[in-house]
Design a protein around this motif. Sequence first.
Motif, PDB file in Angstrom:
ATOM      1  N   ARG A   6      -6.718  31.617 105.507  1.00 38.55           N
ATOM      2  CA  ARG A   6      -7.476  30.516 104.913  1.00 38.55           C
ATOM      3  C   ARG A   6      -8.929  30.609 105.399  1.00 38.55           C
ATOM      4  O   ARG A   6      -9.163  30.771 106.608  1.00 38.55           O
ATOM      5  CB  ARG A   6      -6.858  29.165 105.307  1.00 38.55           C
ATOM      6  N   VAL A   7      -9.836  30.543 104.433  1.00 37.35           N
ATOM      7  CA  VAL A   7     -11.262  30.656 104.732  1.00 37.35           C
ATOM      8  C   VAL A   7     -11.938  29.343 104.322  1.00 37.35           C
ATOM      9  O   VAL A   7     -11.765  28.881 103.191  1.00 37.35           O
ATOM     10  CB  VAL A   7     -11.903  31.830 103.957  1.00 37.35           C
ATOM     11  N   LEU A   8     -12.686  28.751 105.239  1.00 32.57           N
ATOM     12  CA  LEU A   8     -13.409  27.506 104.963  1.00 32.57           C
ATOM     13  C   LEU A   8     -14.904  27.773 105.111  1.00 32.57           C
ATOM     14  O   LEU A   8     -15.358  28.204 106.174  1.00 32.57           O
ATOM     15  CB  LEU A   8     -12.972  26.418 105.951  1.00 32.57           C
ATOM     16  N   CYS A   9     -15.653  27.564 104.028  1.00 31.41           N
ATOM     17  CA  CYS A   9     -17.097  27.808 104.063  1.00 31.41           C
ATOM     18  C   CYS A   9     -17.822  26.475 103.874  1.00 31.41           C
ATOM     19  O   CYS A   9     -17.579  25.760 102.899  1.00 31.41           O
ATOM     20  CB  CYS A   9     -17.478  28.793 102.963  1.00 31.41           C
ATOM     21  N   THR A  36     -11.802  27.530 100.637  1.00 33.86           N
ATOM     22  CA  THR A  36     -12.295  26.168 100.423  1.00 33.86           C
ATOM     23  C   THR A  36     -13.795  26.162 100.689  1.00 33.86           C
ATOM     24  O   THR A  36     -14.235  26.705 101.703  1.00 33.86           O
ATOM     25  CB  THR A  36     -11.610  25.186 101.395  1.00 33.86           C
ATOM     26  N   VAL A  37     -14.577  25.580  99.776  1.00 36.51           N
ATOM     27  CA  VAL A  37     -16.004  25.435 100.045  1.00 36.51           C
ATOM     28  C   VAL A  37     -16.364  23.959 100.076  1.00 36.51           C
ATOM     29  O   VAL A  37     -15.826  23.158  99.319  1.00 36.51           O
ATOM     30  CB  VAL A  37     -16.905  26.195  99.041  1.00 36.51           C
ATOM     31  N   ARG A 122      -7.044  23.814 108.002  1.00 35.59           N
ATOM     32  CA  ARG A 122      -6.482  24.739 108.970  1.00 35.59           C
ATOM     33  C   ARG A 122      -6.947  26.180 108.730  1.00 35.59           C
ATOM     34  O   ARG A 122      -6.142  27.099 108.557  1.00 35.59           O
ATOM     35  CB  ARG A 122      -4.944  24.638 109.005  1.00 35.59           C
ATOM     36  N   PRO A 123      -8.274  26.358 108.682  1.00 33.96           N
ATOM     37  CA  PRO A 123      -8.797  27.696 108.380  1.00 33.96           C
ATOM     38  C   PRO A 123      -8.618  28.678 109.538  1.00 33.96           C
ATOM     39  O   PRO A 123      -8.732  28.292 110.706  1.00 33.96           O
ATOM     40  CB  PRO A 123     -10.292  27.419 108.153  1.00 33.96           C
ATOM     41  N   HIS A 124      -8.345  29.935 109.192  1.00 36.47           N
ATOM     42  CA  HIS A 124      -8.407  30.999 110.199  1.00 36.47           C
ATOM     43  C   HIS A 124      -9.865  31.377 110.444  1.00 36.47           C
ATOM     44  O   HIS A 124     -10.264  31.683 111.554  1.00 36.47           O
ATOM     45  CB  HIS A 124      -7.635  32.230 109.721  1.00 36.47           C
ATOM     46  N   VAL A 125     -10.628  31.359 109.343  1.00 37.51           N
ATOM     47  CA  VAL A 125     -12.033  31.770 109.408  1.00 37.51           C
ATOM     48  C   VAL A 125     -12.910  30.639 108.882  1.00 37.51           C
ATOM     49  O   VAL A 125     -12.622  30.059 107.834  1.00 37.51           O
ATOM     50  CB  VAL A 125     -12.254  33.048 108.564  1.00 37.51           C
ATOM     51  N   VAL A 126     -13.970  30.331 109.623  1.00 35.06           N
ATOM     52  CA  VAL A 126     -14.981  29.372 109.152  1.00 35.06           C
ATOM     53  C   VAL A 126     -16.290  30.129 108.934  1.00 35.06           C
ATOM     54  O   VAL A 126     -16.662  30.983 109.744  1.00 35.06           O
ATOM     55  CB  VAL A 126     -15.186  28.227 110.173  1.00 35.06           C
ATOM     56  N   VAL A 127     -16.938  29.844 107.822  1.00 33.38           N
ATOM     57  CA  VAL A 127     -18.234  30.454 107.499  1.00 33.38           C
ATOM     58  C   VAL A 127     -19.246  29.326 107.360  1.00 33.38           C
ATOM     59  O   VAL A 127     -18.982  28.336 106.668  1.00 33.38           O
ATOM     60  CB  VAL A 127     -18.151  31.237 106.161  1.00 33.38           C
ATOM     61  N   THR A 128     -20.385  29.467 108.031  1.00 33.66           N
ATOM     62  CA  THR A 128     -21.431  28.446 107.884  1.00 33.66           C
ATOM     63  C   THR A 128     -22.780  29.078 108.194  1.00 33.66           C
ATOM     64  O   THR A 128     -22.876  30.289 108.432  1.00 33.66           O
ATOM     65  CB  THR A 128     -21.134  27.215 108.783  1.00 33.66           C
TER      66      THR A 128
END
Length: 291
Positions: A6-9, A36-37, A122-128
């Motif tokens: 799961r990727v959350l940006c 998810t953005v 519950r993201p494994h990766v967060v992008v910001t």
Amino acid sequence: MRHPIRVLCIGGHPADTFDSAGGTLAHHVQNGDEVTVVALTAGTRVHDVVISDALRFADRIPDAPDLTALMAERAQVKEEEVRRACAFLGITDVRFFGYDDAVLTLREELILRMASLIREVRPHVVVTHHPNELGEYGNHHAMTAQLVLNGIGAAHGVGMGDPNPPHRVAQVFFTTSALVMPSNVLSAPLHWYPDLIVDITDVVEAKVRALDAMRSQQYGGDYARKTIEVVDGGIGSAGGIAYGEGFVTYQPEVSRLFPVSDWLLQRAAESEADLMHRRTRIIASTLDLPD
Ligand SMILES: [Zn+2]
């Protein structure tokens, strides 16, 4: 086969997520990952053809109730554009926190909201964004990143009234598209150096179409083409590819062996002619866009 992740940006303004990481996010969607953005602010005060541009030349600004109504109307226009833009990249989980972008500060309410978002997604990766972007001062991007990092910390623990259990994020990637060329004296000391470049050449057309959808902030047509050529083309060129998105990795990657990608192995083995041919491909500038 790796398990889906799961990727959350999270971006400060409506277009930030796909502007700086849209190609990479499209790849994750293609790989079966959940993406998810989130746009933290409505972005109407700094990025809207009516509020931030036309009103500058008005004789008088509407009274507060009228201005509030106008801002809500323009925020709605922008949300619809963002949904359309994200659809070009295959991203369907698009969320808007809708905060006013007048003053964005490191405040508890926003940190706790970030934490509950993280416990829920519950993201494994967060992008910001990069937390030191443009010298941090008065910069919505840097503030967003600082709120996200604080939220990640708070999500390690339980939240009052939050039914979702604590969650730990595995890795954070900071975007670098806004760092390519320092635009003020405070941003100059932050060296632009992505330690990860993602080759987005195969999805660059979709990314141009996504930016083109943001007509409310005048990103349509030649701006979409040019910014992709200059920014993604510039980042790509640093990695020996046509178009790339650059990131800075928050924590050291952990591995049993030295990680060396197929891209770098190919680049080391190929002729200069092949390398130059790949680097100088031009797609975005010639792409046809709707009027
Ligand atoms: Zn922005």
